[in-house]
Design a protein around this motif. Sequence first.
Motif, PDB file in Angstrom:
ATOM      1  N   GLU A 640       0.825  -1.207   0.000  1.00  0.00           N
ATOM      2  CA  GLU A 640       0.000   0.000   0.000  1.00  0.00           C
ATOM      3  C   GLU A 640       0.862   1.261   0.000  1.00  0.00           C
ATOM      4  OE1 GLU A 640      -3.061   0.544  -0.451  1.00  0.00           O
ATOM      5  OE2 GLU A 640      -3.885  -1.479  -0.387  1.00  0.00           O
ATOM      6  N   TRP A 641       1.952   1.197   0.715  1.00  0.00           N
ATOM      7  CA  TRP A 641       2.873   2.338   0.704  1.00  0.00           C
ATOM      8  C   TRP A 641       3.469   2.540  -0.690  1.00  0.00           C
ATOM      9  CZ3 TRP A 641       8.270   1.755  -0.097  1.00  0.00           C
ATOM     10  CH2 TRP A 641       8.989   2.945  -0.020  1.00  0.00           C
ATOM     11  N   PHE A 642       3.839   1.443  -1.336  1.00  0.00           N
ATOM     12  CA  PHE A 642       4.400   1.521  -2.687  1.00  0.00           C
ATOM     13  C   PHE A 642       3.391   2.107  -3.670  1.00  0.00           C
ATOM     14  CE2 PHE A 642       5.243  -0.167  -6.914  1.00  0.00           C
ATOM     15  CZ  PHE A 642       6.593   0.087  -7.066  1.00  0.00           C
ATOM     16  N   TRP A 643       2.124   1.768  -3.478  1.00  0.00           N
ATOM     17  CA  TRP A 643       1.090   2.255  -4.392  1.00  0.00           C
ATOM     18  C   TRP A 643       0.706   3.709  -4.128  1.00  0.00           C
ATOM     19  CZ3 TRP A 643      -1.801  -2.812  -3.021  1.00  0.00           C
ATOM     20  CH2 TRP A 643      -1.288  -3.859  -3.787  1.00  0.00           C
ATOM     21  N   GLY A 644       1.309   4.322  -3.137  1.00  0.00           N
ATOM     22  CA  GLY A 644       1.102   5.752  -2.933  1.00  0.00           C
ATOM     23  C   GLY A 644       0.317   6.139  -1.705  1.00  0.00           C
ATOM     24  N   ARG A 645      -0.061   5.165  -0.873  1.00  0.00           N
ATOM     25  CA  ARG A 645      -0.752   5.527   0.365  1.00  0.00           C
ATOM     26  C   ARG A 645       0.206   6.224   1.320  1.00  0.00           C
ATOM     27  NH1 ARG A 645      -5.900   4.930  -1.478  1.00  0.00           N
ATOM     28  NH2 ARG A 645      -6.308   2.779  -2.105  1.00  0.00           N
ATOM     29  N   ASN A 646      -0.334   7.139   2.114  1.00  0.00           N
ATOM     30  CA  ASN A 646       0.473   7.873   3.092  1.00  0.00           C
ATOM     31  C   ASN A 646       1.010   6.900   4.149  1.00  0.00           C
ATOM     32  OD1 ASN A 646       1.326   9.436   5.325  1.00  0.00           O
ATOM     33  ND2 ASN A 646       0.038  11.130   4.648  1.00  0.00           N
ATOM     34  N   PRO A 647       2.347   6.793   4.303  1.00  0.00           N
ATOM     35  CA  PRO A 647       2.914   5.849   5.284  1.00  0.00           C
ATOM     36  C   PRO A 647       2.397   6.064   6.699  1.00  0.00           C
ATOM     37  CG  PRO A 647       4.628   6.680   3.826  1.00  0.00           C
ATOM     38  CD  PRO A 647       3.396   7.470   3.531  1.00  0.00           C
ATOM     39  N   LYS A 648       2.139   7.324   7.067  1.00  0.00           N
ATOM     40  CA  LYS A 648       1.628   7.602   8.411  1.00  0.00           C
ATOM     41  C   LYS A 648       0.223   7.039   8.587  1.00  0.00           C
ATOM     42  CE  LYS A 648       4.382  11.771   9.308  1.00  0.00           C
ATOM     43  NZ  LYS A 648       4.335  13.221   9.612  1.00  0.00           N
ATOM     44  N   GLU A 649      -0.589   7.142   7.533  1.00  0.00           N
ATOM     45  CA  GLU A 649      -1.943   6.592   7.624  1.00  0.00           C
ATOM     46  C   GLU A 649      -1.902   5.068   7.663  1.00  0.00           C
ATOM     47  OE1 GLU A 649      -6.363   6.810   5.548  1.00  0.00           O
ATOM     48  OE2 GLU A 649      -4.692   7.958   4.681  1.00  0.00           O
ATOM     49  N   VAL A 650      -0.993   4.482   6.900  1.00  0.00           N
ATOM     50  CA  VAL A 650      -0.832   3.028   6.934  1.00  0.00           C
ATOM     51  C   VAL A 650      -0.467   2.580   8.344  1.00  0.00           C
ATOM     52  CG1 VAL A 650       0.588   1.094   6.130  1.00  0.00           C
ATOM     53  CG2 VAL A 650      -0.230   2.809   4.488  1.00  0.00           C
ATOM     54  N   GLU A 651       0.478   3.284   8.964  1.00  0.00           N
ATOM     55  CA  GLU A 651       0.913   2.943  10.318  1.00  0.00           C
ATOM     56  C   GLU A 651      -0.225   3.144  11.324  1.00  0.00           C
ATOM     57  OE1 GLU A 651       3.109   1.358  13.103  1.00  0.00           O
ATOM     58  OE2 GLU A 651       3.851   1.586  11.044  1.00  0.00           O
ATOM     59  N   MET A 652      -0.997   4.202  11.130  1.00  0.00           N
ATOM     60  CA  MET A 652      -2.127   4.465  12.023  1.00  0.00           C
ATOM     61  C   MET A 652      -3.165   3.344  11.921  1.00  0.00           C
ATOM     62  SD  MET A 652      -4.683   7.766  12.099  1.00  0.00           S
ATOM     63  CE  MET A 652      -5.286   7.402  10.454  1.00  0.00           C
ATOM     64  N   ARG A 653      -3.408   2.870  10.728  1.00  0.00           N
ATOM     65  CA  ARG A 653      -4.377   1.785  10.539  1.00  0.00           C
ATOM     66  C   ARG A 653      -3.899   0.503  11.221  1.00  0.00           C
ATOM     67  NH1 ARG A 653      -8.154   1.892   5.475  1.00  0.00           N
ATOM     68  NH2 ARG A 653      -8.538   4.127   5.262  1.00  0.00           N
ATOM     69  N   ILE A 654      -2.605   0.214  11.109  1.00  0.00           N
ATOM     70  CA  ILE A 654      -2.059  -0.968  11.775  1.00  0.00           C
ATOM     71  C   ILE A 654      -2.259  -0.866  13.286  1.00  0.00           C
ATOM     72  CG2 ILE A 654       0.094  -2.199  12.303  1.00  0.00           C
ATOM     73  CD1 ILE A 654       1.023  -1.476   9.444  1.00  0.00           C
ATOM     74  N   THR A 655      -1.998   0.333  13.813  1.00  0.00           N
ATOM     75  CA  THR A 655      -2.198   0.564  15.259  1.00  0.00           C
ATOM     76  C   THR A 655      -3.665   0.417  15.654  1.00  0.00           C
ATOM     77  OG1 THR A 655      -0.309   2.084  15.282  1.00  0.00           O
ATOM     78  CG2 THR A 655      -1.853   2.232  17.124  1.00  0.00           C
ATOM     79  N   ASP A 656      -4.568   0.964  14.823  1.00  0.00           N
ATOM     80  CA  ASP A 656      -5.997   0.884  15.129  1.00  0.00           C
ATOM     81  C   ASP A 656      -6.509  -0.556  15.066  1.00  0.00           C
ATOM     82  OD1 ASP A 656      -6.133   3.591  15.539  1.00  0.00           O
ATOM     83  OD2 ASP A 656      -6.953   4.068  13.565  1.00  0.00           O
ATOM     84  N   VAL A 657      -6.006  -1.330  14.123  1.00  0.00           N
ATOM     85  CA  VAL A 657      -6.388  -2.743  14.042  1.00  0.00           C
ATOM     86  C   VAL A 657      -5.995  -3.462  15.327  1.00  0.00           C
ATOM     87  CG1 VAL A 657      -5.903  -4.943  12.889  1.00  0.00           C
ATOM     88  CG2 VAL A 657      -6.353  -2.893  11.528  1.00  0.00           C
ATOM     89  N   ARG A 658      -4.770  -3.213  15.779  1.00  0.00           N
ATOM     90  CA  ARG A 658      -4.291  -3.819  17.025  1.00  0.00           C
ATOM     91  C   ARG A 658      -5.190  -3.404  18.207  1.00  0.00           C
ATOM     92  NH1 ARG A 658       0.276  -6.190  18.646  1.00  0.00           N
ATOM     93  NH2 ARG A 658       1.231  -5.825  16.597  1.00  0.00           N
ATOM     94  N   SER A 659      -5.577  -2.145  18.230  1.00  0.00           N
ATOM     95  CA  SER A 659      -6.415  -1.648  19.335  1.00  0.00           C
ATOM     96  C   SER A 659      -7.772  -2.322  19.359  1.00  0.00           C
ATOM     97  CB  SER A 659      -6.582  -0.129  19.218  1.00  0.00           C
ATOM     98  OG  SER A 659      -5.351   0.530  19.380  1.00  0.00           O
ATOM     99  N   ILE A 660      -8.390  -2.479  18.186  1.00  0.00           N
ATOM    100  CA  ILE A 660      -9.722  -3.092  18.136  1.00  0.00           C
ATOM    101  C   ILE A 660      -9.684  -4.508  18.693  1.00  0.00           C
ATOM    102  CG2 ILE A 660     -11.584  -3.884  16.613  1.00  0.00           C
ATOM    103  CD1 ILE A 660     -10.866  -1.537  14.752  1.00  0.00           C
ATOM    104  N   TYR A 661      -8.665  -5.250  18.314  1.00  0.00           N
ATOM    105  CA  TYR A 661      -8.557  -6.620  18.811  1.00  0.00           C
ATOM    106  C   TYR A 661      -8.216  -6.670  20.303  1.00  0.00           C
ATOM    107  CZ  TYR A 661      -8.854  -8.946  14.258  1.00  0.00           C
ATOM    108  OH  TYR A 661      -9.295  -9.443  13.056  1.00  0.00           O
ATOM    109  N   SER A 662      -7.319  -5.782  20.753  1.00  0.00           N
ATOM    110  CA  SER A 662      -6.724  -5.936  22.090  1.00  0.00           C
ATOM    111  C   SER A 662      -7.447  -5.188  23.198  1.00  0.00           C
ATOM    112  CB  SER A 662      -5.258  -5.477  22.057  1.00  0.00           C
ATOM    113  OG  SER A 662      -4.532  -6.193  21.079  1.00  0.00           O
TER     114      SER A 662
END
Length: 721
Positions: A640-662
Motif C-alpha cells: 500500500e505504501w508503494f502504491w502511494g498511500r500515506n505511510p503515516k496513515e498506513v501505520e495508524m491503521r495498523i495501530t488501530d487494528v491492534r487496538s480493536i482486537y486488544s
Amino acid sequence: MSDYLQVILWFFLIEILGLISIPLAGNAGSRLADRGVSAAKTLGIILVAYFSWVFSYIWGFNRTTILISFLVLCLLSIGLYRKHKIFPERKVLLINELVFLTGFFFFLLVRVYLPKIYMHEKFMDFAFLNAVIRTSSFPPADPWFSGGFLDFYYYFGYLSVGALGKLSAVNPAILFNLAVALTFALSFNLFFGIGYNLTHGKIRYGLLTAGSGMLLGNLQGLIEFVSMYVLKEPVASGYYWSSSRVIPFTINEFPYFTFIHGDLHSHMLAIPFQLLVLLFLLNIYFRKSEKSIFENSLAFITFSIALGFLFPSNSWDFPVYFGLALSVIFVFYYGHYIHNKNLFGSVAEFFKSVILVSFFSFLLYLPFYLSFNPHAARGFDFVVPELRTTIDKFLILFGLFLFLIFSFLVTRLESRRKIGFFILFVGASALLSLTWSIPLLAVLLPLLALSLFLFLKELPERSATGFVFLLIATAAFIALLCEIVYLDDPFSGDFARMNTVFKFYMHLWVFLAIAASYSYYELRLRYWGGSGDRMLLKGAYVKKAWTAVLVLLVISCAVFPVVATFTRIKDMNAEPALDGMEYMNELDRGDYNAIRWMQKNIEGSPVVLEASEDASSYTYTSRVSANTGLPTVIGWASHEWFWGRNPKEVEMRITDVRSIYSTGNEKKTLELMDKYNISYVYIGKLERQMYRVNLDKFENETYFELVFRDSVLIYKLKKNM
C-alpha cells in the motif's frame, strides 16, 4: 451447481466467444493468411470485458450486464457475417483450435500440480481478482485499504478474467488457476498466428514462433543446472528463480518463467492483449494497395478498443505498442505516397489517422482515465553507469535470439563492401560503448542501425521481412532506452531501475522471439531451400558449424522449461487440484472453513477486520481479504505504501487494528469500527497469535452477532445499534 459444471460452463463460454468473434477478427485481420482466427478468442474476451465495463456505468457490473455484452457481441458478429460472409477455411479453424487446446490443457496440467494461491504475490493478485468479481461499479474497492479504490492500478486484466468467471459463477479459487492456463493458451495461439501469418500460412513456423515465445528459457537455466546438479553448489532460492534475476538488481522475466512462477500479475494477463495488437498491426502492414489503413469503420473501432485496452490492463505496454502503431501507420502512408506521388495528401492522411487512433484509443476508455490516480511514478531519471547491463548478461538472456537475428541481418547485406562497412560500424560502436560507459551500445547500436537500414530498404515492398526488421529495431531501441533512463518509482538505490527493466524486457522477449523464429525461416529458405546464394553461410563446413552452434543454444535454452517445471512441482509437493485454496486444509483448516463460509454468505463489499502488521507483505496476513475480495482496514502494508498511500496513515491503521482486537474498552472499539466502516470481525489462529484478543466486548449481543463459530470466530456488527 458443482465446481466441475461451472468449469465446463466457463470453458464452453470461452469456445463460444472465440467462435462468434471470428467475423470481427476477420474484419480487422482481412489481409492475414488465417483471416484473424488466431486472434478471435482474445478479441472476444477483450470485447466482452470492455462492453461489460461500459454498461456497468448504466446497469452496474453484474451477470445481466455481462450477458448483455455477450449478446451485443453476437449481434455485431452476425450482422458482419451476413454482410460480408467473413469466415475462414475449416483447416485454419481446426489448426488454431488444436494449438489453443494443446496450450490450454498442457498448462492446466501444470497448474493442477502447482495449484496453491499462496506465497510470492499470489495473495495480491487473488485479492484484485476477487475485488473485481465482487464489485458492482468501477473502479473496484481496494481490498487492502478500506474506503479506498483501485484507482491507482491497471485492473482490466483482472476484469477480462473476472467477467466470464462471474457469468459462469466459477469458484474464484478455481478461476485463478484456469486464468493462468487460459492466458498461456491465448498467448501460445497468438504467437502461432503471428508466425503463421508472417510466413503466409506455414504451420511449422507458426509452431516454431509459439515455441520460441512461450516455451523456451534463457541460458541461465543451463548455468544454474550445472551449478546445482553437476557442481553441487548450494543455491538460496531454488532452481528456477535466478533465471529471472540475471541482470543484478533487476527482474528479467520471460513468458515461461512468468507462467511457471504462477503469479496472476497484470504483465502476465496482458501478454495476449499485446500479441493481439501486434497481429492487427501486421494486417495493416500488409495492406499495400489500399486507400485506408482499415477495412472499414468497424475494423477501426475494433483496433482502437484493442490498442486502448493495453493501458488499463498493464500501462507499461501502451507506449511501446502505440509507438509501433505510429510507425506502421507511417509506413502505410509512405507507401501511399510512393504509389500516388501526392505528398500533401499522404501527409494529411497520415496525421488524420494518427489523430483518430490516438483520440479513440483514449476516448473509449475515458471513464478509466478520469478515475485513474497513480502515485507510484514520479517521472524519469538517468541510469548511473554502475547499474547498466553488461554484454554477457544480455547474451545470457537473449543469446539464442540474437544469434539467429544477426545471422539473418548480416546475410541480407549481400556484398563484401556492405559487410565491411558493418564490421567498421561494430568497431565504432564498441569504442562508443567504452567512451560513454554503456556496454550494450556495442551490441544494440549495430543491431538498431542494421535493422533500420534493411527496414528502409524493404519499405516499398511492405513484406513480412520488413515488419520483422521493424520489430528488431523497436527491440533494440527499447533496450538502449533502458540503459539511459528509468521510471522513477518508490524503488531506489541499486534497485532504482528494477521495474523499468522488468516491464520493458518482456517486450524485448516478444519481439526478439518472433524475429528469431522468422530469421530461421528465412535462413532455411535461402540457404537450405536452394532459393538463394549468400556468401556468408556458403560452404558445407560453415553451415555445419553454424548449425552446431544453433543446436547447442536451443538445447541450452530448453533446459529451463523442462527442469523448472519438474522442480517446481517437486518443491510444491501439492496434491493435484484445481482449487487454489485446498492448501489451507492442511495449513489452517479453521481459516479454510471460515473463508468458504464468507465466500458463500457475504454479498457486496462490506469491510472485514483481520490481522496486519508493518512486515505483512509476502506473508500469510491478509489471507481473508485476498481469498474473498472483501476490503480490510489495512492489508500488505509495504504494498500500500508503494502504491502511494500515506505511510503515516498506513501505520495508524495498523495501530488501530491492534487496538480493536486488544482493547477492553467497548466504546473505543465501536468508535474505531465506525471510523473504518467495519461490518465483520474475523478472529482466527493468526489474530490470536499476533494480538491479545479481548473477546468480552464482542460477546455483547447489543452490538455484535456471532455469525460463524469454529476454531475461527466471525462477529457481525449490528447496524441498528
